[in-house]
Design a protein around this motif. Structure first.
Motif, short mmCIF file in Angstrom:
data_model
loop_
_atom_site.label_atom_id
_atom_site.label_comp_id
_atom_site.label_asym_id
_atom_site.label_seq_id
_atom_site.Cartn_x
_atom_site.Cartn_y
_atom_site.Cartn_z
N PHE A 84 2.90 2.21 -0.87
CA PHE A 84 2.31 0.92 -0.52
C PHE A 84 3.34 -0.20 -0.59
O PHE A 84 3.24 -1.17 0.18
N VAL B 210 4.07 -3.08 2.25
CA VAL B 210 4.18 -4.51 1.98
C VAL B 210 5.55 -5.03 2.41
O VAL B 210 5.67 -6.12 2.99
N TYR C 129 3.25 -10.91 5.49
CA TYR C 129 2.92 -11.01 4.06
C TYR C 129 3.71 -12.16 3.44
O TYR C 129 4.93 -12.25 3.60
N TRP D 21 -2.03 3.51 -5.09
CA TRP D 21 -2.19 2.74 -3.85
C TRP D 21 -3.10 1.54 -4.10
O TRP D 21 -2.76 0.40 -3.75
N ASN D 22 -4.27 1.78 -4.72
CA ASN D 22 -5.22 0.70 -4.97
C ASN D 22 -4.69 -0.32 -5.97
O ASN D 22 -4.83 -1.53 -5.79
N THR E 25 -1.51 -0.91 -6.88
CA THR E 25 -0.36 -1.63 -6.33
C THR E 25 -0.82 -2.68 -5.32
O THR E 25 -0.33 -3.82 -5.32
N GLN E 26 -1.75 -2.30 -4.48
CA GLN E 26 -2.24 -3.18 -3.43
C GLN E 26 -2.93 -4.42 -3.99
O GLN E 26 -2.60 -5.55 -3.63
N TYR F 41 0.16 -6.79 -5.71
CA TYR F 41 0.48 -7.60 -4.54
C TYR F 41 -0.62 -8.58 -4.14
O TYR F 41 -0.41 -9.39 -3.23
N ILE G 92 -3.49 -8.13 -2.55
CA ILE G 92 -4.05 -7.89 -1.21
C ILE G 92 -5.43 -7.26 -1.37
O ILE G 92 -5.62 -6.39 -2.23
N VAL H 61 -8.43 -4.85 -1.41
CA VAL H 61 -8.45 -3.38 -1.45
C VAL H 61 -9.67 -2.90 -0.68
O VAL H 61 -10.80 -3.05 -1.14
N GLU I 204 -4.72 -2.25 4.71
CA GLU I 204 -5.08 -0.88 5.09
C GLU I 204 -5.51 -0.77 6.54
O GLU I 204 -5.48 0.31 7.12
N ALA J 223 0.48 0.05 7.99
CA ALA J 223 0.01 1.06 7.04
C ALA J 223 -0.31 2.36 7.76
O ALA J 223 0.00 3.46 7.26
#
Length: 301
Positions: free
Chosen positions: A112, A116, A125, A226-227, A229-230, A234, A236, A238, A265, A270
Motif C-alpha cells: 500500500f 500511495v 495524494y 493494507w487496512n 497502513t491505508q 496515511y 485515506i 478504508v 482502493e 491500486a
C-alpha cells in the motif's frame, strides 16, 4: 510442487453424507449456519460485557465490534475443519503467525505504501499535516485485526478453498473475488467500479496468496496491514469508511485516479499495482503446477 487440496471425502462415507455433509456446497451451507448461530449468541451476550453501553469507552466499543466479527467466523471455521472435515487446521497453525503472518504484514505495508507513493508522484495524494494524537486503537482492532481475520477466514478459508476443491482453482478465483467485491458494494461511497476494483485487486490477489502459501496467516497479515497502513498511517478512507490517520491527507484529481469518495482502493493505481503482484503469484502457481482442476477431471484421472 504438486497440486493439492486440503480435504477429500472419506471413501467409506455413504452416499447421503457425500451430498449432505462432505460436498463443497454442503460445507459452505453448514459454515453459514454455524456463523449465523454463533453470531446470534455473541450479539446476545455482548451487552452483558458492558462494552456496548453508552458509558463504554471507544476502545471497549472497538473490542465489542471485533469480538462480534471474529468469534462467529473463527469458531464456525474450527467446527467445520475439526468436526466436519476432521483434519488439522494447518492453514491457521499458531507458529505460522510469525513465519507466514509477519511477512504478509510487511508485504501489505510495502504494497500500500507503493500505491500511495505512486499517487503522490502523480499529484493525487497530498499530506496536509500530522496528527500525533490520533486514536489509532479502534481502527486497528476493527479494520485491521477484525476485518483481516474474519474476512480472510470466510472468503479465502471457506469460499475459495472449498470451491477450489469442487470446481478447481480458476472458478474458485472468479467466485471468491466476485463475492469479495459484491460484499463491499454497500460501503460508503461505493460504486460498481469500486466493487470491481476490490474484486480484482484484493479478491484475486489474496486468493492467490492463499493458494501459493497454503496459509491463511499470509492473507490475514497482508489484509490487516493494507487496512492499517491505508487508514491509520496515511489517513485515506478504508473501503469508503472515513479514517483518522497519523497523516492528515487528501486525494485530488479524477475519480479514476484518486478513487473518489471510496478511497485509493478504487484508483487505477491500486488496481494496476495489485494486478502486477497477482500476475507474479499466478506465474508461481503455473510454474509450480499447483492449479487444481475440477473434481470431475481429478476423479477421471
Amino acid at each position: 510442487m504438486a497440486q493439492s487440496i486440503d480435504f477429500a471425502t472419506p471413501p467409506s462415507a455413504p452416499a447421503w453424507q457425500r451430498w449432505l455433509v462432505f460436498s463443497p456446497a454442503a460445507r459452505i451451507v453448514i459454515y453459514a449456519a454455524l456463523v449465523f448461530v454463533a453470531g446470534y449468541l455473541v450479539h446476545a451476550a455482548l451487552p452483558m460485557s458492558g462494552w456496548t453501553g453508552l458509558a463504554a469507552s471507544p476502545a471497549q466499543h472497538a473490542f465489542a465490534r471485533m469480538t462480534a466479527e471474529l468469534v462467529p467466523t473463527v469458531l464456525g471455521y474450527l467446527v467445520l475443519v475439526l468436526l466436519i472435515e476432521r483434519r488439522p487446521v494447518r492453514e491457521l497453525s499458531l507458529p505460522a503467525v510469525v513465519t507466514r503472518g509477519l511477512p504478509g504484514f510487511i508485504g501489505g505495508v510495502v504494497l500500500f505504501s507503493t500505491v500511495v507513493g505512486l499517487l503522490w508522484l502523480l499529484g493525487s495524494y497530498h499530506v496536509l499535516g500530522v496528527n500525533p494524537n490520533v486514536d489509532w486503537l479502534p481502527a486497528v482492532l476493527i479494520g485491521g485485526i477484525g476485518a483481516g481475520i474474519s474476512e480472510e477466514v470466510l472468503t479465502r478459508g471457506v469460499l475459495f478453498r472449498v470451491v477450489e476443491e469442487g470446481l478447481g482453482t480458476w472458478w474458485a478465483l472468479v467466485i471468491s473475488a466476485a463475492f469479495f467485491g459484491i460484499a463491499h458494494i454497500f460501503n460508503p461511497g461505493a460504486t460498481w467500479w469500486s466493487s470491481l476494483a476490490i474484486a480484482i485487486e484484493a479478491g484475486i490477489l489474496l486468493a492467490l496468496v492463499f493458494h501459493v502459501t497454503g496459509s491463511l496467516w499470509s492473507c490475514i497479515g497482508l489484509h490487516a496491514a493494507w487496512n492499517i497502513t491505508q487508514g491509520t498511517i496515511y489517513g485515506i478512507p478504508v473501503s469508503g469508511d472515513r479514517a483518522d490517520g497519523w497523516l492528515v491527507s487528501t486525494l485530488t484529481g479524477p475519480d479514476w485516479l484518486s478513487g473518489g469518495a471510496f478511497g485509493a482502493e478504487a484508483s487505477v493505481v491500486a488496481l494496476a499495482t495489485c494486478s502486477l503482484v497477482s500476475l507474479a503469484l499466478l506465474i508461481i502457481a503455473l510454474c509450480g503446477k499447483t492449479i487444481v482442476p475440477p473434481s470431475w477431471r481429478r476423479n477421471k484421472a
